[in-house]
Enzyme design. Structure first.
Site, short mmCIF file in Angstrom:
data_model
loop_
_atom_site.label_atom_id
_atom_site.label_comp_id
_atom_site.label_asym_id
_atom_site.label_seq_id
_atom_site.Cartn_x
_atom_site.Cartn_y
_atom_site.Cartn_z
N GLU A 1 7.10 78.81 58.51
CA GLU A 1 7.69 77.51 58.18
C GLU A 1 8.12 77.41 56.72
OE1 GLU A 1 5.35 77.85 60.35
OE2 GLU A 1 6.15 76.83 62.10
N HIS B 1 -0.52 67.28 66.61
CA HIS B 1 0.81 67.40 67.24
C HIS B 1 1.41 66.04 67.57
CE1 HIS B 1 -0.50 71.58 68.03
NE2 HIS B 1 0.73 71.87 68.37
N PHE C 1 7.58 70.61 65.55
CA PHE C 1 6.76 69.39 65.52
C PHE C 1 6.73 68.96 64.04
CE2 PHE C 1 4.22 68.89 69.53
CZ PHE C 1 4.76 69.96 70.23
N ALA C 2 6.83 67.68 63.81
CA ALA C 2 6.79 67.18 62.44
C ALA C 2 5.53 67.67 61.73
CB ALA C 2 6.83 65.66 62.42
N ASP C 3 4.47 67.83 62.50
CA ASP C 3 3.19 68.26 61.93
C ASP C 3 3.30 69.64 61.28
OD1 ASP C 3 1.29 66.24 63.82
OD2 ASP C 3 3.14 66.94 64.73
N PHE C 4 4.17 70.48 61.80
CA PHE C 4 4.28 71.83 61.24
C PHE C 4 5.11 71.83 59.95
CE2 PHE C 4 4.28 73.26 65.95
CZ PHE C 4 2.96 72.86 66.09
N GLU D 1 12.00 78.60 65.26
CA GLU D 1 11.31 79.45 66.24
C GLU D 1 11.83 79.17 67.65
OE1 GLU D 1 7.59 77.80 65.36
OE2 GLU D 1 7.65 78.52 63.30
#
Ligand SMILES: Cc1ncc(C[n+]2csc(CCOP(=O)(O)OP(=O)(O)O)c2C)c(N)n1
Ligand SMILES: Cc1ncc(C[n+]2csc(CCOP(=O)(O)OP(=O)(O)O)c2C)c(N)n1
Ligand SMILES: [Mg+2]
Ligand SMILES: [Mg+2]
Lengths: 338, 328, 338, 328
Positions: free
Chosen positions: D62, D131, D85-88, D32
């Site tokens: 994702e 995040h 972000f690793a979280d996504f 993105e």
């Protein structure tokens, strides 16, 4: 987008009601202007996503909800919270990461929640609020309650899988959900259109069996009128519905984003169709005195500068809260940590 | 006094769900094919008793099965979420980890997320790489989650009931090769096994063997074989991985002075590492032999049986390690 | 569903072509009957999902592909593999978990792949093949190749998020993908309709900007004719298209499933509109002798009983293959393991 | 001889991608907002050089960013996948773990999955629970994945280039608080840091401190403070977590006889457990003090700064642990 005429004329909106809607919008605007300032000064540490220019949607939708109705929102959710009845004082404390914040300072702007007024949480993950909203409605159905759940999200979110799954689920289980897609033209720095195939949000919703509507999301009276029609039908058991509200994100993606990636003239022109300006024009047309408008504006600005000052002055949360409310069994023990 | 019945692991779980659903109207179950009893039959007969609203057939929408359960839990219902195979829960990780596990905390304690996430795990009948994984270690790493992995039918009843009564999200790991395992289970409607305490599966003097889920069975067989060699293994069935029963493990290690951790999951980054590391940190002084872990090699699980078998933890492998430890 | 008339009449299909299609279908059928048997005897250890009754889709679609074109499939993919040109001998070895299997015995029925003929893999995760297919087409576009990628999946898969994401992606990037939805009425033990909201697969596809078609998936000539029209258009740069093929899963979800959850009379009636029977009828109408049909049938049965016997007799893979092809750095070393 | 420039961690990564894209037409990047330089500016200017096909803006999808990359890798391109972000990345776990990691193996080696999965990780500016996560341990547990987590700008260039050239999926973890960190980086287009070997960040005699990513900086500060107390810490920057450099760690522990493992991630189930357990298994006999791990408490990350700070690993905490270890 070219300048749009206010379309409130057709709605025969009651002046008092429009005053209330205007006040809500103005309070949202004032809250976010204060938040923006605090973000720039560094008083607010985390990311702040402003809904400036989109207030009519929050105000127009939530004016039609009961306190027991529920909403979920996104990273850009201040407006929805305020419109649903969350105390801006607690919200600002939350943004500042202070004691007394909606979440005790542990969530910040992207995780504001206020269960007492049916605000089930903002969300830092795009589209994650849709399944949660649907589940809240599923819960209501199981418990035989006639709550309606409104799920707010952006035009970028419609490209994540959970969007489709959640809409399908709501249809299959005939749940009382109103999905509200805020079409503000952008997903972060990307033009939403450029990454969205087909007929867009409403086409998708219809293909999934939802009745889908479009509204001028900068016209608070139009939003109010349409939603006033939809909510009772949903509450009456119609099943889920979908609403696309066309608007524009007047600011950058976050308070730090100058948004240089968009046509600056076009962006500037959008300030002319700001929903606040349009509502104010309409109120004047309906005979409201400029001084009355100014009073609403300054009350809002005053309120929010007070909450901002109060937040600045407030205490940070007690450190042990970092280990509270994790889980009943197996959480770290504060005494052992300190 | 509670009477006992000999029932299967699967039936024990079925009873747990049924009893809790009778007891508490807020409890419901959802997942694919539940109306026909679920993919392993673990929901058999429940739709007949509770109806299709409370035993809900869902679309194949793992992310929303999980996410909707979070929403439904936030508003006060208590969903039992069936993921069918632990591997498919990987389609719903944001919802488990970013939402279910964090909502209570992020919202400052305003709401709870009482949901049980059933994840049948482990190797079962040549199911290959996408239907055989044991990923319990992942969930132990995530604040907000409770993790349980019962071995006995009694524990599968008592722990599942506790999990359903728990106000936080519980990752509930049943072993797919255990469904038919039979054992004595209390008939008592209020038979609960608390989340946390381990079960001493076998007393022994020489080595503390910590394990869980199906590996308890392998360990028990190993203990019999080891006994023939004069090695007396104490087996701790952890049954809850988070929180885990450090106290029982430490007490046992203090006695035996030797620790082995055995699990079916890949050894690298497995939960055995956490136990081994914790004991190494706190009890190094009492150990007379190095700690030993036994988990699967870091390889995807093969389909062909002999290759799949290579990855299995067997009683023989356990005994070999035990003798090695005693030789130190 | 009531008995459908064969609609091949309208397609003016060349008899030789129909013979080829019939042969492909018959070989698929024979392969799966052999696999079913081997599953029941326990010679095949893992789950076996039979596409018996659905062969016309595999045959009719793949007959229109080049070897360099690619496909992805699902847990129910034997037919697609055979139709795309995978050697049934290697497939059967794979099901038996033997050396020489398509994947060296490491994948089994749900992970058959044969990259040489463009078969990019079956998949054990419902809907996981859609993004992969789209990515294969994205790769082709980046490399300037005019390959078409066909993605097969079931009517249950359309409720998983990646379905929507993948279709949207294909539209946005204008990729050369044909999505083929096999509408066999079931998702495991669940009636697909019961958990699918709105207008179903084609409505969703159209909302995402794809041209969507429906075909009688039990009529191989109809499938062939339609796909013969679509593939060149896709190859020519039309962008992605969607095809729903109506069919029926004549067997249970797996070889072990008696499928008692469905109306048994209805299920029995479906055997009358078996695509093989319909194609055979048509061939007879086109003048093919019964003996010629019988020869095709017995050749297929013979071939598959040979591959089954060969698979039974074959060696299991060398143990060290359990540690081969994991990754170049950091894989377990066989010598250290054994 | 290669010349050097002082550039930032972010610029190093940008150069790595640009150089590899120049070198190999099959390399492309997707995610993105990449066309505007990516959310942290780490793709700045690349679309101008390589065009929007090879620096591809994607929908917020994702699962399909990841899944399409698997497909594109299977057919011979080499995607660099930006997860933001690793979280996504938790929205794409099936695609990473069930597909990318397993395809080569499950298909019997017929195909490769050369893709780099960039996952900016860690605490950065009050980003709260969704995040800020560090989940590297998860990926070390998954066969088929390589895991890298560079600290220095030079390593961020050399490792990213190696990751792009690697024929297997690489989880590539950059620290969000590191983007502006400057350091000397070779200008050489072929400067590669191999996946696997660690970097000796500081020689020391008393304690082996194993760490990675941003914690290397904290460890270096801690070493200076500890030196004032007469404690000489040896720092190993692992930089690749799987495979990890057991050899260098073992050699160092053999010398110092003490081990500390430090990471920002939650301690429970963190990768530190694997290192601690491995050393405990193999080197217990040389250790003169118990192994110590230092990771975050098992708590979601708070938004409020003082609470967030509580969860941070600081030089002071490291030194405290070091003195404790020396006191044994
Ligand atoms: C799953 C996921 N992907 C990416 C992001 C990063 N992100 C945050 S907001 C945003 C854009 C969202 O656009 P839209 O849904 O239109 O909402 P808007 O910001 O316009 O209100 C992105 C990509 C995220 N938070 N979650
Ligand atoms: C993500 C995921 N969820 C659930 C399953 C279990 N499962 C395997 S096949 C199947 C039904 C699929 O139905 P459909 O897509 O219509 O394909 P069909 O079996 O009818 O060919 C299910 C639920 C799975 N493999 N993957
Ligand atoms: Mg938007
Ligand atoms: Mg189907």
């Amino acid at each position: 987008m070219s300048r749009q005429a206010t379309s409130t004329d057709g709605h025969n909106i009651d002046r008092d009601r429009l005053v209330d809607l205007y006040r809500t919008m103005r309070r949202i605007r004032a809250f976010e202007e204060a938040a923006e300032k605090a973000s720039i000064t560094g008083q607010v540490g985390g990311a702040v996503h402003l809904s400036i220019g989109q207030e009519a949607i929050a105000a127009g939708v939530c004016a039609n909800l009961r306190q027991t109705d529920q909403i979920t929102t996104t990273h850009r959710g201040h407006g929805h919270c305020i419109a649903k009845g969350t105390d801006p004082g607690a919200m600002m404390l939350e943004l500042f990461g202070k004691e007394g914040g909606t979440c005790g300072g542990k969530g910040g702007s992207m995780h504001i929640a206020d269960f007492e007024v049916g605000m089930l949480g903002a969300n830092g993950v795009v589209a994650a609020g849709l399944p949660i909203a649907v589940g809240a409605a599923h819960g209501a159905k199981l418990m035989g309650e006639d709550r309606v759940v409104v799920c707010f999200f952006g035009d970028g979110a419609i490209n994540r899988g959970p969007f489709m799954e959640a809409l399908n689920w709501a249809t299959v289980f005939k749940l009382s959900v109103l999905f509200v897609c805020e079409q503000n033209g952008f997903a972060s720095t990307t033009h939403s259109d450029a990454v969205t195939g087909g007929g867009g949000a409403n086409a998708r919703a219809e293909s999934l069996g939802l009745e889908a509507h479009t509204v001028d999301g900068n016209d608070v009276a139009a939003v109010d009128a349409l939603v006033a029609d939809l909510i009772p039908r949903i509450r009456g058991g119609s099943g889920p519905m979908f609403l696309s509200a066309n608007t524009y994100r007047l600011k950058g993606h976050t308070s730090m984003d100058p948004a240089l990636y968009r046509d600056q003239d076009q962006a500037a022109a959008q300030w002319d169709v700001d929903p606040l300006i349009r509502a104010a024009d309409e109120l004047r047309r309906l005979g409201l005195a400029d001084s009355d408008l100014a009073a609403i504006d300054s009350a809002a600005t005053g309120e929010m500068s007070r909450v901002s000052e109060a937040a600045d002055a407030a205490d940070t949360p007690a450190l042990e809260h970092a280990f509270a409310d994790i889980q009943d069994v197996g959480a770290p023990v504060w005494e052992a940590q300190s | 006094m509670s009477t006992m019945s000999i029932i299967s692991y699967q039936e024990a779980a079925r009873q747990a769900v049924a009893e809790e659903m009778r007891r508490d109207k807020r409890v419901w179950a959802l997942g694919e094919d539940l109306g026909r009893g679920g993919v392993f039959g673990q929901y058999k007969g429940l739709v007949e008793e509770f109806g299709p609203e409370r035993i809900a057939d869902t679309p194949i929408s793992e992310a929303t099965i999980m996410g909707a359960s979070v929403g439904a839990a936030l508003v006060g219902t208590r969903p039992v979420v069936e993921m069918r195979f632990a591997d498919f829960a990987l389609c719903a990780v944001d919802e488990m980890v970013n939402q279910a596990a964090k909502a209570r905390f992020m919202f400052g304690g305003q709401a709870r997320v009482p949901m049980v996430i059933r994840q049948p795990s482990g190797m079962w009948r040549s199911s290959a790489a996408q239907h055989s994984q044991s990923l319990e270690a992942w969930y132990t790493h995530i604040p907000g989650l409770v993790v349980a992995a019962p071995y006995t039918p009694a524990d599968n009843k008592g722990l599942l009931k506790s999990a359903i009564r728990c106000d936080d999200p519980v990752i509930y790991i049943e072993h797919k090769a255990n469904w038919d395992l039979e054992g004595e289970v209390p008939d008592d409607d209020d038979y609960l096994v608390p989340l946390g305490p381990a079960r001493l599966a076998r007393e022994g003097a020489d080595i503390t063997l910590v394990t869980w889920s199906k590996m308890v069975g392998e360990a028990e067989q190993a203990a019999l074989l080891a006994a023939e060699q004069g090695i007396d293994i104490e087996i701790i069935d952890l049954r809850t991985l988070w929180p885990w029963d450090q106290e029982m493990v430490f007490a046992s290690v203090a006695k035996t002075k030797r620790l082995m951790v055995v699990h079916e999951a890949v050894q690298v980054g497995g939960f055995g590492a956490e136990i081994a590391a914790t004991v190494a940190e706190h009890m190094a002084h009492v150990l007379v032999a190095p700690i030993r872990r036994l988990g699967a090699p870091r390889a995807p699980i093969s389909y062909a049986k002999p290759l799949e078998d290579l990855l299995r933890i067997t009683p023989e492998k356990i005994v070999a390690l035990a003798s090695e430890q005693m030789a130190v």
